[in-house]
Design an enzyme around this catalytic site. Structure first.
Site, PDB file in Angstrom:
ATOM      1  N   VAL A 114       0.920  -1.210   0.071  1.00 35.36           N
ATOM      2  CA  VAL A 114      -0.055  -0.081   0.090  1.00 35.36           C
ATOM      3  C   VAL A 114       0.924   1.292  -0.159  1.00 35.36           C
ATOM      4  O   VAL A 114       0.472   2.209  -0.477  1.00 35.36           O
ATOM      5  CB  VAL A 114      -0.908   0.075   1.090  1.00 35.36           C
ATOM      6  CG1 VAL A 114      -0.339   0.348   2.500  1.00 35.36           C
ATOM      7  CG2 VAL A 114      -2.109   1.090   1.186  1.00 35.36           C
ATOM      8  N   ARG A 198      -8.435   4.700   5.705  1.00 37.85           N
ATOM      9  CA  ARG A 198      -9.035   3.243   5.945  1.00 37.85           C
ATOM     10  C   ARG A 198      -8.457   2.571   7.350  1.00 37.85           C
ATOM     11  O   ARG A 198      -9.128   2.122   8.089  1.00 37.85           O
ATOM     12  CB  ARG A 198      -8.829   2.301   4.847  1.00 37.85           C
ATOM     13  CG  ARG A 198      -9.315   2.840   3.454  1.00 37.85           C
ATOM     14  CD  ARG A 198      -8.885   2.064   2.417  1.00 37.85           C
ATOM     15  NE  ARG A 198      -7.335   2.509   2.064  1.00 37.85           N
ATOM     16  CZ  ARG A 198      -7.014   2.957   1.151  1.00 37.85           C
ATOM     17  NH1 ARG A 198      -7.548   3.684   0.191  1.00 37.85           N
ATOM     18  NH2 ARG A 198      -5.648   3.327   1.425  1.00 37.85           N
ATOM     19  N   ILE A 199      -7.196   2.690   7.400  1.00 37.06           N
ATOM     20  CA  ILE A 199      -6.530   1.865   8.179  1.00 37.06           C
ATOM     21  C   ILE A 199      -6.802   2.411   9.813  1.00 37.06           C
ATOM     22  O   ILE A 199      -6.951   1.916  10.758  1.00 37.06           O
ATOM     23  CB  ILE A 199      -4.944   1.794   8.045  1.00 37.06           C
ATOM     24  CG1 ILE A 199      -4.751   0.831   6.877  1.00 37.06           C
ATOM     25  CG2 ILE A 199      -4.226   1.246   9.228  1.00 37.06           C
ATOM     26  CD1 ILE A 199      -3.321   0.775   6.435  1.00 37.06           C
ATOM     27  N   HIS A 328       8.524  -5.152  10.639  1.00 43.14           N
ATOM     28  CA  HIS A 328       7.583  -4.663   9.569  1.00 43.14           C
ATOM     29  C   HIS A 328       6.730  -5.779   9.190  1.00 43.14           C
ATOM     30  O   HIS A 328       6.954  -6.416   8.180  1.00 43.14           O
ATOM     31  CB  HIS A 328       8.266  -4.141   8.316  1.00 43.14           C
ATOM     32  CG  HIS A 328       7.571  -3.448   7.515  1.00 43.14           C
ATOM     33  ND1 HIS A 328       8.030  -2.453   6.532  1.00 43.14           N
ATOM     34  CD2 HIS A 328       6.299  -3.497   7.079  1.00 43.14           C
ATOM     35  CE1 HIS A 328       7.277  -1.857   6.166  1.00 43.14           C
ATOM     36  NE2 HIS A 328       6.034  -2.412   6.443  1.00 43.14           N
TER      37      HIS A 328
HETATM   38  O1  LIG Z   1       3.021  -0.581   2.412  1.00 48.64           O
HETATM   39  C1  LIG Z   1       2.945  -1.871   2.685  1.00 48.64           C
HETATM   40  O2  LIG Z   1       1.886  -2.445   2.013  1.00 48.64           O
HETATM   41  C2  LIG Z   1       3.120  -2.451   4.043  1.00 48.64           C
HETATM   42  O3  LIG Z   1       3.924  -1.490   4.688  1.00 48.64           O
HETATM   43  C3  LIG Z   1       3.743  -3.963   4.043  1.00 48.64           C
HETATM   44  O4  LIG Z   1       2.858  -4.541   3.698  1.00 48.64           O
END
Ligand SMILES: O=C(O)[C@H](O)CO
Length: 363
Positions: A114, A198-199, A328
């Protein structure tokens, strides 16, 4: 079992390597294959995406056949020569050097992420789009996994779970003590969200049942539609710093948000506050964070992202008990990573056909 895995791996290699793809095929098929768009995949991405590419019959592709080691830059620059499409992950820097190496055939870039700061930040993406390269990315499919991990990291940090398991394992567990390993609870707290998308909404939805008193957020501008879902109040950056008992960073890394979490922010936060970052390490000034944590300016920090990644084990942040660092993994569930892989593959195929991608970056 071992033999069949080996056989499968060999078959996959034959199927995906342009060099090998023609083995045992008739010359007609060989001719057809050689006219298909060429694609390079910079990682052994999860199986769903590879299956989509393989079964599409639309492209011939080659991949860096490892998930443990990123493709070396020199190899990458070599492999992208003349390709029509590129599927990458966030460890590959997509910059002018790479685009030059790829040459004018490159039409579609599809990242299995994303975040898109590895596309050399926003200015560069604008450049890519200007020169007619379409860019696909993978939002939405990872929202649940990232929100879930953010909540896990928040609770781990605020309730000091890493310290607690360490004490239990290493003999620090004496008698039951009244204030030993006390942390901070979510009930009646104010949760601040830096960058409401969204997150951020998904995080708040998961935290609400913990009896959070108030959600506040800050962003470049109010986002009333999203905010109304979680009943969040728009406040200034400074207000968010002052009021938040828990501050979750959810903004993208852009030139504007680079190191936005710095001395200035930490100095305004309460010394009981918990800082959580699952976006990008670059939004935080890590020296300032170390200072804030080690002097008790804030109570704790949970980080899923750092600069650099991996963070060297000798980094001062690793010496702090009140800093929890994860490698991560926010989107790391099997379901989500497969969904990201599938979306990246579909974006690429749609883009190469000149159709609308499922998720395309438009700046
Ligand atoms: O940018 C992203 O997709 C996250 O940091 C890894 O899934």
């Amino acid at each position: 079992m071992w033999c069949s895995r080996m056989a499968l791996r060999r078959l996959q290699w034959i199927a995906v390597t342009p060099l090998n793809i023609t083995w045992g095929l008739t010359s007609n098929v060989q001719r057809k294959m050689s006219t298909l768009p060429r694609v390079y995949v910079t990682r052994q991405i999860p199986p769903e995406g590879l299956k989509i590419l393989r079964e599409s019959g639309q492209v011939q592709f080659e991949l860096w056949d490892s998930d443990d080691v990123p493709v070396p830059r020199k190899e990458l620059l070599q492999k992208v020569k003349g390709v029509d499409g590129l599927v990458c992950v966030l460890t590959e820097k997509i910059d002018a050097e790479l685009l030059d190496a790829a040459g004018p055939n490159l039409k579609v870039l599809s990242t299995m992420s994303v975040g898109f700061d590895h596309l050399s930040l926003e200015e560069h993406i604008k450049g890519l789009i200007c020169v007619g390269i379409r860019v696909g990315y993978t939002p939405d499919v990872l929202t649940d996994a990232v929100a879930e991990l953010t909540v896990a990291l928040l609770l781990t940090t605020s309730r000091r779970l890493i310290e607690a398991t360490h004490e239990a394992k290493t003999g620090g567990w004496g008698t039951w003590r009244t204030l030993w390993l006390c942390g901070h609870e979510l009930a009646n707290s104010t949760v601040g969200i830096l960058g409401l998308g969204r997150i951020g909404v998904a995080i708040a939805e998961r935290l609400a049942p913990f009896k959070v008193k108030k959600f506040i957020y800050t962003d470049v501008a109010p986002r009333p539609e999203l905010a109304s879902i979680i009943n969040a109040e728009y406040v200034s950056f400074n207000e968010m710093a002052k009021q938040s008992d828990f501050l979750a960073v959810c903004c993208a890394l852009t030139p504007e948000t680079k190191e936005i979490c710095n001395k200035d922010l930490f100095s305004k936060m309460k010394n009981t506050s918990i800082f959580i970052n699952t976006s990008r390490g670059g939004v935080v000034n890590q020296e300032d964070l170390y200072e804030a944590l080690s002097t008790g300016q804030i109570a704790g920090a949970g980080l899923d992202v750092t600069v650099p990644e991996p963070l060297p084990t000798s980094h001062p942040l690793f010496t702090l008990k009140n800093c929890v660092i994860l490698p991560h993994i926010a989107s790391a569930s099997y379901t989500t990573r497969n969904a990201m892989s599938a979306l990246a593959a579909n974006n690429l195929l749609l883009g190469l056909r000149g159709e609308t991608m499922i998720k395309e970056l438009k700046l």
